[in-house]
Enzyme design. Structure first.
Site, PDB file in Angstrom:
ATOM      1  N   CYS A 329      24.708  21.859   1.764  1.00 59.66           N
ATOM      2  CA  CYS A 329      24.017  23.281   1.576  1.00 59.66           C
ATOM      3  C   CYS A 329      24.429  23.537   0.032  1.00 59.66           C
ATOM      4  CB  CYS A 329      25.157  24.291   2.064  1.00 59.66           C
ATOM      5  SG  CYS A 329      27.317  24.529   1.318  1.00 59.66           S
ATOM      6  N   THR A 330      23.850  25.221   0.028  1.00 62.56           N
ATOM      7  CA  THR A 330      22.734  25.555  -1.739  1.00 62.56           C
ATOM      8  C   THR A 330      24.065  24.566  -2.539  1.00 62.56           C
ATOM      9  OG1 THR A 330      22.183  26.978  -0.653  1.00 62.56           O
ATOM     10  CG2 THR A 330      22.353  26.987  -3.343  1.00 62.56           C
TER      11      THR A 330
END
Length: 466
Positions: A329-330
């Site tokens: 994810c980020t």
């Protein structure tokens, strides 16, 4: 100063370990409130908070460790807790009822759970860095950056952390968003590098966040103008997945892989090509994030919010059965809970997650296996580490990856419309919104947000082809 902090933490820790369910053992039966199971946990939290506040109000100022109540001096936390529990339960329970009302009045999913006047009563100055040696102008003007960070750690008093964070950011002229919960903190703030440096220093020196290290703060070009203001709030989860942290803890997460390890795993996966059917490279982000940037050969779920991720997993369990899963994810925080949820289904062979997320990976491999831009939740929308454009203009199909909000009032959808198409008036997220935009004139705004074909045609819980 250190002794004062330690004494405070010991007091708070003792309060958290107190069996508050027995606080009303001397209360007349009919005065004890009755709650459904869903409210009992919130009432317990309210009693703990009320009890802690009452004990703290009896702290003496003329000695490092002591409490004064009912004409007596108590030298240790255990004795004052016992005294308050047996003698002052009526006052504590009255305070608890008031706190519970605050909790219930702010219990929206994405609204802060508590906005208490207690902020005005708590002194957090000991945790605010001295800026006397810094020119005030350097906190406002100069080269800037944006910090992205999170820390899962049990917070004995999350409201106190909220108060401190708000005061700290205001002192340093930082903007951004900070989520605080019993399970930890999640934030992204922007300001000058002088200000963000002092912020990181304050975080690392705070005893509650002693597990954090400098590398936990991801940095990118930006500043205070990347956010519209400062929002610090107390929530149930520091990342909104919609699953009670008491039911599914971050401690149940998958195995963390350093960027170098994750890079090797992806390289092996890509080398095998179509012959690799035992590994899934899973993007935990929303569809509009993965649309402009992703790892090669990844599975990017068509979900609009991370709170849809559990439903997505439930609908696609066979997709993950007996597979090795590499998640990303980020910044890493969504994988903490996402991997825990996936593991709780007991279908995967192994679950790994990218430590530090895409942000850290791109610091090491800007020309690695992640191509395109990295979506960020601020006014920039995205940041670049390589020159690849993997998405297209919504209208003409030419390469384009710069998001803008739909031009229709109250629509929160993002649209990819290249300059040429925007010049021709294509500024909305879809034809339905475009027609609304052209016909809106000076009339009243629509009553519903995002009421267009973008949402009408997108299933809430998508299912991938198995």
């Amino acid at each position: 100063m250190s002794a004062d902090i330690n004494a405070t933490l010991q007091n708070i820790t003792a309060f958290c370990e107190l069996d508050v369910e027995n606080l009303t053992q001397h209360t007349v039966k009919q005065t004890k409130p009755t709650f459904s199971a869903s409210l009992r946990k919130q009432y317990t939290y309210a009693k703990r908070w009320a009890f802690s506040t009452y004990v703290a109000s009896k702290k003496t100022t003329d000695r490092p460790s002591g409490w004064h109540c009912c004409g007596q001096i108590f030298e240790d936390s255990g004795s004052v807790h016992k005294h308050v529990s047996s003698t002052h339960e009526a006052e504590v329970l009255k305070h608890a009822d008031a706190i519970l009302q605050l909790i219930l009045s702010g219990a929206e999913d994405e609204s802060p759970t508590l906005e208490s006047s207690r902020e005005e009563l708590v002194d957090v100055s000991r945790w605010i860095p001295d800026t006397a040696h810094v020119d005030e102008e350097h906190l406002v003007k100069g080269e800037g950056e944006v910090l992205l960070f999170y820390c899962y750690t049990q917070l004995p008093d999350p409201q106190l952390v909220c108060t401190w964070q708000k005061a700290l950011c205001q002192k340093l002229h930082l903007t951004g968003k900070v989520r605080v919960a019993v399970e930890g903190i999640n934030g992204t703030v922007g300001g000058t590098k002088v200000a963000t440096g002092l912020y990181v220093q304050a975080m690392l020196s705070h005893p509650i966040f002693r597990t954090m290290i400098l590398e936990d703060f991801k940095r990118s070009d930006g500043g205070a103008d990347c956010f519209t203001g400062l929002k610090v709030g107390l929530y149930k989860e520091i990342v909104p997945m919609g699953v009670d942290p008491d039911t599914l803890s971050f401690r149940q997460a998958g195995v963390h892989l350093e960027p170098e390890e994750f890079h090797r795993e992806v390289e092996i996966l890509l080398t095998k090509g179509d012959s690799c059917n035992d590994t899934i490279l899973l993007d935990c982000r929303n569809f509009y994030e993965s649309k402009i940037g992703q790892f090669s050969k990844c599975l990017a779920p068509d979900i609009r919010k991370f709170s849809y991720f559990p439903d997505y997993v439930d609908k696609n369990l066979e997709l993950f059965r007996d597979k090795k899963v590499l998640m990303y994810c980020t910044g890493g925080i969504r994988c903490e809970r996402g991997s825990a949820y996936l593991l709780s289904k007991d279908v995967c062979k192994e679950v790994y997650q990218l430590k530090g997320g895409i942000h850290k990976y791109l610091d090491h491999y800007p020309d690695g296996f992640y191509r395109g831009k990295l979506f960020v939740f601020d006014e920039r929308y995205a940041i670049s580490f390589n020159s690849d454009i993997i998405s297209d203009c919504r209208y003409c199909g030419s390469p384009w990856d710069e998001y803008q909000l739909c031009s229709t009032r109250l629509c929160c959808q993002l649209v990819l419309s290249c300059p040429s198409c925007r010049h021709r008036g294509h500024t909305a997220c879809c034809p339905t919104c475009q027609r609304k935009d052209g016909a809106s004139g000076g009339g009243p705004p629509p009553t519903l947000k995002e009421e267009c074909e973008c949402t009408d045609t997108r299933p809430r819980i998508p299912q991938d082809a198995l």
